[in-house]
Write a protein that holds these residues in place. Structure first.
Motif, PDB file in Angstrom:
ATOM      1  N   PRO A   1      -7.496   2.860  -2.565  1.00  0.00           N
ATOM      2  CA  PRO A   1      -8.546   3.354  -1.676  1.00  0.00           C
ATOM      3  C   PRO A   1      -7.576   3.450  -0.229  1.00  0.00           C
ATOM      4  O   PRO A   1      -7.194   4.157  -0.207  1.00  0.00           O
ATOM      5  N   HIS A   2      -7.038   2.051  -0.665  1.00  0.00           N
ATOM      6  CA  HIS A   2      -5.426   2.508   0.778  1.00  0.00           C
ATOM      7  C   HIS A   2      -4.339   2.050   0.516  1.00  0.00           C
ATOM      8  O   HIS A   2      -3.597   2.194   0.964  1.00  0.00           O
ATOM      9  N   GLU A   3      -3.686   2.781  -0.583  1.00  0.00           N
ATOM     10  CA  GLU A   3      -2.400   3.050  -1.782  1.00  0.00           C
ATOM     11  C   GLU A   3      -2.067   4.254  -1.055  1.00  0.00           C
ATOM     12  O   GLU A   3      -2.929   5.097  -0.918  1.00  0.00           O
ATOM     13  N   THR A   4      -0.878   5.404  -1.041  1.00  0.00           N
ATOM     14  CA  THR A   4      -0.341   5.983  -0.608  1.00  0.00           C
ATOM     15  C   THR A   4       1.106   6.320  -0.995  1.00  0.00           C
ATOM     16  O   THR A   4       2.327   5.849  -1.596  1.00  0.00           O
ATOM     17  N   LEU A   5       1.676   7.457  -1.588  1.00  0.00           N
ATOM     18  CA  LEU A   5       2.846   7.568  -3.278  1.00  0.00           C
ATOM     19  C   LEU A   5       3.709   8.625  -1.391  1.00  0.00           C
ATOM     20  O   LEU A   5       2.719   9.399  -0.963  1.00  0.00           O
ATOM     21  N   VAL A   6       4.205   8.124  -1.131  1.00  0.00           N
ATOM     22  CA  VAL A   6       5.527   8.499   0.007  1.00  0.00           C
ATOM     23  C   VAL A   6       6.589   9.884  -1.352  1.00  0.00           C
ATOM     24  O   VAL A   6       7.286   8.830  -2.364  1.00  0.00           O
TER      25      VAL A   6
ATOM     26  N   GLY B   1       0.452  -1.121   0.106  1.00  0.00           N
ATOM     27  CA  GLY B   1      -0.044   0.212   0.779  1.00  0.00           C
ATOM     28  C   GLY B   1       0.898   1.584  -0.269  1.00  0.00           C
ATOM     29  O   GLY B   1       0.018   2.399   0.330  1.00  0.00           O
ATOM     30  N   GLU B   2       2.204   0.889  -0.047  1.00  0.00           N
ATOM     31  CA  GLU B   2       3.388   2.199  -0.023  1.00  0.00           C
ATOM     32  C   GLU B   2       3.969   2.609  -0.590  1.00  0.00           C
ATOM     33  O   GLU B   2       4.687   1.228  -1.025  1.00  0.00           O
ATOM     34  N   TYR B   3       3.741   3.292  -1.840  1.00  0.00           N
ATOM     35  CA  TYR B   3       5.426   3.303  -2.818  1.00  0.00           C
ATOM     36  C   TYR B   3       6.278   4.513  -2.774  1.00  0.00           C
ATOM     37  O   TYR B   3       5.297   5.666  -2.290  1.00  0.00           O
TER      38      TYR B   3
ATOM     39  N   GLY C   1      -7.175  16.758  -8.817  1.00  0.00           N
ATOM     40  CA  GLY C   1      -7.396  16.194  -7.461  1.00  0.00           C
ATOM     41  C   GLY C   1      -7.112  15.478  -6.377  1.00  0.00           C
ATOM     42  O   GLY C   1      -7.420  14.538  -5.711  1.00  0.00           O
ATOM     43  N   VAL C   2      -5.643  15.136  -6.873  1.00  0.00           N
ATOM     44  CA  VAL C   2      -5.309  13.624  -6.151  1.00  0.00           C
ATOM     45  C   VAL C   2      -3.694  14.247  -4.945  1.00  0.00           C
ATOM     46  O   VAL C   2      -3.330  13.504  -4.079  1.00  0.00           O
ATOM     47  N   GLY C   3      -4.200  15.356  -4.651  1.00  0.00           N
ATOM     48  CA  GLY C   3      -2.700  15.745  -3.473  1.00  0.00           C
ATOM     49  C   GLY C   3      -2.610  14.824  -2.463  1.00  0.00           C
ATOM     50  O   GLY C   3      -2.152  14.745  -1.073  1.00  0.00           O
ATOM     51  N   ASP C   4      -4.447  14.189  -1.815  1.00  0.00           N
ATOM     52  CA  ASP C   4      -4.090  13.842  -0.203  1.00  0.00           C
ATOM     53  C   ASP C   4      -3.847  12.062  -0.500  1.00  0.00           C
ATOM     54  O   ASP C   4      -3.485  11.325   0.220  1.00  0.00           O
ATOM     55  N   LYS C   5      -2.889  11.703  -2.247  1.00  0.00           N
ATOM     56  CA  LYS C   5      -3.061  10.504  -1.848  1.00  0.00           C
ATOM     57  C   LYS C   5      -0.805  10.578  -1.860  1.00  0.00           C
ATOM     58  O   LYS C   5      -0.571   9.508  -1.835  1.00  0.00           O
ATOM     59  N   VAL C   6       0.141  11.526  -2.112  1.00  0.00           N
ATOM     60  CA  VAL C   6       0.718  12.197  -1.648  1.00  0.00           C
ATOM     61  C   VAL C   6       1.551  12.941   0.005  1.00  0.00           C
ATOM     62  O   VAL C   6       0.695  13.720  -0.002  1.00  0.00           O
TER      63      VAL C   6
ATOM     64  N   VAL D   1      14.109   4.397   3.350  1.00  0.00           N
ATOM     65  CA  VAL D   1      14.048   3.247   2.476  1.00  0.00           C
ATOM     66  C   VAL D   1      14.386   1.792   2.726  1.00  0.00           C
ATOM     67  O   VAL D   1      13.038   1.156   2.140  1.00  0.00           O
ATOM     68  N   ARG D   2      15.421   1.478   4.098  1.00  0.00           N
ATOM     69  CA  ARG D   2      14.808   0.479   4.318  1.00  0.00           C
ATOM     70  C   ARG D   2      14.033  -0.462   4.576  1.00  0.00           C
ATOM     71  O   ARG D   2      13.210  -1.559   4.271  1.00  0.00           O
ATOM     72  N   SER D   3      12.583   0.026   4.867  1.00  0.00           N
ATOM     73  CA  SER D   3      11.250   0.163   5.873  1.00  0.00           C
ATOM     74  C   SER D   3      10.486  -0.105   4.401  1.00  0.00           C
ATOM     75  O   SER D   3       9.453  -0.401   4.654  1.00  0.00           O
ATOM     76  N   SER D   4      10.678   0.164   3.093  1.00  0.00           N
ATOM     77  CA  SER D   4       9.653   0.588   2.415  1.00  0.00           C
ATOM     78  C   SER D   4       9.655  -0.761   0.842  1.00  0.00           C
ATOM     79  O   SER D   4      10.475  -2.340   1.901  1.00  0.00           O
ATOM     80  N   ARG D   5       8.774  -0.935   0.763  1.00  0.00           N
ATOM     81  CA  ARG D   5       8.203  -2.080   0.458  1.00  0.00           C
ATOM     82  C   ARG D   5       9.128  -2.153  -1.175  1.00  0.00           C
ATOM     83  O   ARG D   5       9.007  -3.138  -1.922  1.00  0.00           O
TER      84      ARG D   5
END
Length: 428
Positions: free
Chosen positions: A270-275, A243-245, A302-307, A322-326
Motif C-alpha cells: 500500500p505504501h509503495e509507488t512505481l515512478v 517505497g519508490e521504484y 485496476g492499478v493505475g493509481d500505483k504508477v 535518478v540520483r535520489s532514487s532507491r
C-alpha cells in the motif's frame, strides 16, 4: 593535450556526452561536439563545458585540427528505423573525414547477423523504398516494418517471404535487376560499406561496444573490437526512503518488458509507488502510442493509481531524480527485442553505476554483466524482485550501495586502461 571531435548524427544517445567528455578529459583530450539540436542534445550540452557545432555545419569544420574523431553511433544503411538527422554516420563518413577514429556500435547484431549483403531500390504495390538483404536470410524495407520476412536465392530467382506471402522475382541480367508480378521491381544499389575488419586494418580506426558480450560478438567481423562502458560518476545523495521504484527509460513494448511492470504493480504494498521517469524522448509525451497502451493496461488491471508518470524530463532534472532514487528497474531480459540484450547495453546500467543507485534486474542480464550482486528476479517476474528489495534491512541496502560503487570503480579502471590503449594505437 589532444583534441577529439565527437560526432553524433542521430536524434538520441545524448546521455553519453558527459561520460565521454570526462573519460577523454582524464586522458588529456579536449572534446568538441557536433550534434543535432533536439531538446535532449541541447539540455545535456547545457550541463557541460564544451564547444558545440550544429550537425548541418559538419562539412565546414577543419578536421585536421583534431587528433581523432569519435562517432557516437555507427550505423549502416540496413538499419530498420533510420531516424538519423544528419549524414549517415557510417564508414564512408569516417573515410571522408580522414582522421583517426573510434566508432561506437550500440547494436552488435546489426553489424554481424543483419549487415546488408545486397541492397536494392524497390518498387511494390504500396510504393517505393530500399530493401536490404541480410546474411541470416532476413531482410527489411527501410522505414517499413514487416513482422516476418525471409529471403532466398534460387539461381536467377529471388524469393521474398513476407508474413507467409511468397514473392518471386526473376533476373535476366545477372542479378542487377529483378522483376516480379504487379510491377514489382528491385534494382541493385551500390553495396553498403560494412567491412569492419577492412576498416580497422590500418590501425588508425577502432571499433568499440558498450559491453564485453557486444565486443565478443563483433569479433566475428572485427577481431580488434574492444568494449568500454562510459558513465559519469557523481557523488550519490543519502539513500531514498523505501517505497519508490523507478523505471527511467523509454516506454517501449518492443524493446522493454513492459508487461512485467504492469503485472508487478498488483504486488506493490500500500505504501509503495512505481515512478516512470521520463518515459520517452519527446516532449509530446501523451501522444506516444506506447504511453497510451501502458496507461490502458494499468487501468485494465485496476492499478493505475500505483504508477506515477513524470512525463518528459529535462536532462538535468532527469539525472537529479535518478540520483535520489532507491532502486532502478531496467526492464530488459535476454529474450526481449529478439534477444538483443545479450549483446546490447541498456542505458540503465551505466546510470546505476555512475550514480550509485542499485537495480532490480533480470537475473540473466545481471549475470551477463557481472552484476549478480544486485537484486535479481527470474524471467519477467518483477514482483519477485520487488519482494526481495522490500525485505532488505538498512544494513543490507547500505552494503548493496557500496558494492554498486565498487563495481563502478572497477569498471572505470577498465575504461581508462582500454581507452588509453586505443588512443595510443590510433594516434601513433
Amino acid at each position: 593535450m589532444k583534441s577529439c571531435l565527437l560526432i553524433e548524427c542521430c536524434d538520441y544517445h545524448w546521455e553519453v556526452f558527459p561520460a565521454w567528455a570526462n573519460l577523454l578529459g582524464e586522458l588529456g583530450c579536449a572534446v568538441d561536439i557536433v550534434c543535432p539540436d533536439t531538446p535532449g542534445h541541447l539540455e545535456t550540452l547545457a550541463m557541460m563545458d564544451v564547444r558545440r557545432f550544429p550537425i548541418e555545419r559538419l562539412w565546414e569544420l577543419p578536421f585536421d585540427r583534431y587528433d581523432l574523431v569519435l562517432i557516437g553511433t555507427l550505423r549502416h544503411e540496413g538499419y530498420y528505423h533510420d531516424h538519423g538527422i544528419g549524414p549517415l554516420p557510417g564508414l564512408n563518413l569516417i573515410e571522408r573525414i580522414g582522421r583517426p577514429s573510434i566508432s561506437v556500435i550500440h547494436e552488435p547484431t546489426l553489424w554481424v547477423e543483419q549487415r546488408p549483403v545486397m541492397s536494392f531500390d524497390g518498387r511494390h504495390s504500396r510504393g517505393e523504398g530500399i530493401v536490404n538483404l541480410f546474411p541470416d536470410h532476413s531482410y527489411n524495407w527501410v522505414g517499413r516494418w514487416v513482422e516476418e520476412c525471409r529471403w532466398s536465392q534460387e539461381g536467377d530467382r529471388l524469393v521474398l517471404s513476407e508474413n507467409g506471402n511468397r514473392i518471386e522475382l526473376e533476373s535476366t541480367d545477372g542479378g542487377v535487376t529483378f522483376l516480379g508480378v504487379r510491377n514489382k521491381v528491385l534494382c541493385r544499389r551500390p553495396q553498403p560499406q560494412v567491412d569492419l575488419e577492412g576498416h580497422t586494418r590500418s590501425g588508425r580506426h577502432a571499433i568499440v561496444s558498450f559491453s564485453r558480450q557486444g565486443a565478443e560478438h563483433l569479433r566475428a567481423r572485427c577481431p580488434d573490437a574492444a568494449w568500454i562502458l562510459p558513465f559519469e560518476s557523481l557523488e550519490p545523495p543519502p539513500p531514498a526512503a523505501a517505497g519508490e521504484y523507478v523505471f527511467a527509460g523509454s516506454i517501449d513494448y518492443e524493446n522493454k518488458a513492459m508487461a512485467s511492470l504492469v503485472r508487478a504493480c498488483s504486488a506493490l504494498a500500500p505504501h509503495e509507488t512505481l515512478v516512470v521517469l521520463g518515459g520517452g524522448r519527446s516532449t509530446q509525451f501523451d501522444e506516444n502510442p506506447h504511453v497510451r497502451r501502458l496507461k490502458d493496461d494499468l487501468a485494465a488491471l485496476g492499478v493505475g493509481d500505483k504508477v506515477r508518470f513524470t512525463g518528459y524530463q529535462p536532462y538535468d532534472s532527469f539525472i537529479e531524480h535518478v540520483r535520489s532514487s532507491r532502486f532502478l528497474l531496467p526492464l530488459v531480459d535476454d529474450r526481449i527485442a529478439n534477444g538483443d540484450y545479450r549483446t546490447r547495453m541498456t542505458a540503465t546500467i551505466p546510470l546505476s553505476l555512475g550514480l550509485g543507485v542499485p537495480m532490480i534486474i533480470n537475473e540473466a542480464i545481471a549475470r551477463h554483466h557481472d552484476l549478480d550482486f544486485m537484486v535479481t528476479y527470474p524471467g519477467e517476474d518483477l514482483a519477485v524482485g520487488l519482494a526481495a528489495a522490500r525485505g532488505l534491512s538498512d544494513g543490507d541496502y547500505a552494503r548493496l550501495r557500496e558494492r554498486t560503487l565498487a563495481a563502478a570503480r572497477h569498471l572505470k579502471l577498465h575504461n581508462i586502461e582500454t581507452l588509453s590503449g586505443i588512443l595510443r594505437r590510433i594516434t601513433a
